[in-house]
Design a protein around this motif. Structure first.
Motif, short mmCIF file in Angstrom:
data_model
loop_
_atom_site.label_atom_id
_atom_site.label_comp_id
_atom_site.label_asym_id
_atom_site.label_seq_id
_atom_site.Cartn_x
_atom_site.Cartn_y
_atom_site.Cartn_z
N UNK A 445 -8.32 3.34 22.73
CA UNK A 445 -8.41 4.65 22.10
C UNK A 445 -7.05 5.36 22.10
N UNK A 446 -6.32 5.23 23.21
CA UNK A 446 -4.99 5.85 23.32
C UNK A 446 -4.03 5.26 22.29
N UNK A 447 -3.99 3.94 22.23
CA UNK A 447 -3.06 3.26 21.31
C UNK A 447 -3.41 3.56 19.86
N UNK A 448 -4.69 3.45 19.51
CA UNK A 448 -5.10 3.68 18.13
C UNK A 448 -4.85 5.13 17.70
N UNK A 449 -5.14 6.06 18.60
CA UNK A 449 -4.93 7.48 18.27
C UNK A 449 -3.45 7.76 18.03
N UNK A 450 -2.59 7.20 18.88
CA UNK A 450 -1.15 7.39 18.72
C UNK A 450 -0.66 6.80 17.39
N UNK A 451 -1.08 5.59 17.09
CA UNK A 451 -0.65 4.96 15.84
C UNK A 451 -1.12 5.74 14.61
N UNK A 452 -2.37 6.17 14.64
CA UNK A 452 -2.92 6.92 13.50
C UNK A 452 -2.20 8.26 13.33
N UNK A 453 -2.01 8.97 14.45
CA UNK A 453 -1.35 10.28 14.37
C UNK A 453 0.10 10.16 13.94
N UNK A 454 0.78 9.16 14.41
CA UNK A 454 2.17 8.97 14.00
C UNK A 454 2.24 8.63 12.51
N UNK A 455 1.28 7.85 12.03
CA UNK A 455 1.26 7.51 10.60
C UNK A 455 1.00 8.74 9.74
N UNK A 456 0.23 9.69 10.29
CA UNK A 456 -0.10 10.91 9.56
C UNK A 456 0.90 12.04 9.81
N UNK A 457 1.94 11.75 10.59
CA UNK A 457 2.95 12.77 10.87
C UNK A 457 2.54 13.75 11.94
N UNK A 458 1.63 13.33 12.85
CA UNK A 458 1.16 14.24 13.91
C UNK A 458 2.21 14.48 14.97
N UNK A 459 1.92 15.41 15.88
CA UNK A 459 2.87 15.81 16.91
C UNK A 459 2.93 14.79 18.04
N UNK A 460 4.13 14.61 18.61
CA UNK A 460 4.28 13.81 19.82
C UNK A 460 3.99 14.68 21.03
N UNK A 461 3.52 14.03 22.10
CA UNK A 461 3.31 14.76 23.35
C UNK A 461 4.67 15.18 23.92
N UNK A 462 4.76 16.34 24.55
CA UNK A 462 6.04 16.79 25.13
C UNK A 462 6.49 15.87 26.26
N UNK A 463 7.77 15.88 26.60
CA UNK A 463 8.28 15.01 27.68
C UNK A 463 7.65 15.36 29.03
N UNK A 464 7.59 14.35 29.89
CA UNK A 464 6.88 14.53 31.15
C UNK A 464 7.80 14.85 32.31
#
Length: 468
Positions: A445-464
């Motif tokens: 779920x983590x990997x798929x959500x990241x890939x989909x959001x990046x493809x749609x131009x979604x926001x990255x999580x802030x640095x940790x």
């Protein structure tokens, strides 16, 4: 019931635990960081002993002997050896864990993935730690009951009260010092008892001749179960507040890495000792209660002074886990619930008081659950699943995947936790542990959500990591 010499040894041990709590409270606790993280000043040997003692609780002593007496035979030692192997990869993450300068796992998850992920992780961690505290108090009470013959419910109350008192007084400083002392008692106490117990049963050849040959197999539990246990331990160590907090408390990044590898060595050397004791109990007392296999063998086959050391060792193993679980649960409540959502302006002194009050409440409630005498390993495995199946991906991938998407954490926590609970209800089909099944779903779920959001131009999580 044991000799007076055994009782005296146990009483001296319990008094020593209270003395450590008093000393650390009086001389080492100056602020909340001292109380919750030992001032981030622990050397590698103390962190390693604490990591080992935290894992070697009731399940890894009383529980392993019970499994060896029952279906698993000598291969029950893999319950601990798998932990020794499973903690090794944590050495890779140790520098990152120390560098993040956090107090809790929910804090790290919240930094990257927002308040929703933070709150759910905090709740799952607290419930899990509560269950683990209960199982360790039950294990301590079982040993006290076997030692003294007092009613089991009173024994559980005594075990819980002792743990609460020294944890409330000294926080993680007390926890770390007692864990070092407790690990020495756990390892050498059981090791010293082995020759006495084996000789008392007529020697090793006699023991082997009286048990079914299948019980002596080192892989009798099955290769699939062994692999599952290794995976389970890595997952639960990397998402376990009582384990991660020790790395947070290390003096520096290098000390954290060394401590992790030392802990693997410590647990590997210990792994099969309680399993052998369980086999001896099966040989000498085949009609004994499996849950009392370790106590039965020790109390009947070893001299009083040896039995006293072993009793102190078993109480040490369970208390060392119970105090850490209790302190981590109260720290999460104080830092991630009370300070973050209820009273952001709380003073440092008031935060210590709140953490101590939480310790008392959590400890007392855990004692109530312990009275139901739920199987120790069953309770532990459920708690491990609950805290890991969802939060593991958000926490671990959040540490290493810089371009993870903002909502990946929340989605993975919800998906992994839901599927893990569902798999547990199904009673773990195909022998796949619920913690493993839930974690796999959470990672996907983590990997798929990241890939989909990046493809749609979604926001990255802030640095940790905090800026240096």
């Amino acid at each position: 019931m044991l000799s007076s010499s055994a009782l005296i040894i146990v009483i001296i041990y319990l008094i020593a635990m209270l003395g450590i709590g008093w000393y650390t409270n009086k001389f080492l606790i100056k602020n909340s960081a001292d109380y919750m993280l030992a001032g981030r000043a622990l050397p590698a040997i103390m962190v390693a002993a604490s990591l080992s003692a935290n894992n070697i609780g009731g399940g890894s002593s009383v529980g392993v002997a019970s499994k060896a007496f029952g279906a698993w035979g000598l291969s029950a030692g893999w319950y601990v050896l798998a932990a020794a192997i499973g903690i090794i990869p944590m050495a890779f993450f140790a520098p990152r864990l120390r560098r993040v300068l956090a107090y809790t796992i929910p804090e790290v998850v919240g930094r990257r993935f927002g308040p929703g992920s933070h709150l759910i992780t905090a709740i799952l961690n607290m419930v899990s730690l509560f269950c683990l505290t209960s199982s360790q108090i039950l294990a301590s009470g079982t040993i006290i009951f076997a030692l003294t013959g007092i009613p089991i419910k009173i024994a559980i109350f005594i075990a819980g009260l002792m743990t609460i008192v020294y944890t409330v007084m000294g926080g993680l400083w007390a926890d770390a010092f007692t864990d070092l002392f407790q690990w020495i008692i756990i390892f050498f106490g059981l090791l010293i008892s082995l020759p006495f117990i084996i000789n008392g049963a007529g020697g090793w050849e006699t023991v082997v001749s009286k048990v079914p040959p299948a019980k002596m197999s080192l892989t009798g539990v099955g290769v699939a179960t062994i692999i599952s246990l290794i995976i389970q331990y890595f997952i639960t160590f990397m998402s376990g507040p009582e384990m991660v907090s020790r790395i947070y408390a290390a003096r520096d990044e290098r000390q954290g890495t060394i401590a992790t590898l030392l802990s693997a060595l410590f647990m590997g050397l210990y792994a099969f000792i309680p399993a052998v004791i369980g086999i001896v109990a099966l040989s000498a007392f085949p009609k004994a209660n499996p849950n009392s296999a370790l106590a039965t063998a020790v109390f009947n086959l070893a001299p009083g002074w040896v039995a006293g050391i072993v009793c102190a060792a078993i109480i040490a193993s369970t208390m060392s886990s119970a105090d850490s679980d209790m302190l981590c649960a109260s720290t999460i409540f104080s830092k991630d619930i009370y300070q973050k959502y209820i009273n952001p302006n709380v003073t440092d002194r008031a935060l210590i008081i709140m953490t101590r009050i939480s310790n008392v409440i959590i400890g007392l409630l855990a004692m109530v659950i312990a009275l139901f005498e739920i199987n120790i390993i069953t309770l532990n495995i459920f708690a491990f699943m609950l805290r890991a199946a969802g939060p593991f991906s958000a926490f671990t991938l959040g540490l290493i995947w810089q371009k993870a998407s903002r909502t990946a954490g929340l989605i993975s926590i919800l998906a992994g936790s839901t599927f893990g609970i569902y798999w547990q209800i199904l009673k773990e089909p195909h022998g796949i542990l619920a913690i493993v099944a839930g974690t796999v779903v959470g990672m996907l779920a983590f990997i798929l959500t990241t890939w989909i959001e990046r493809a749609l131009g979604g926001r990255e999580a802030p640095p940790i990591f905090p800026k240096r």
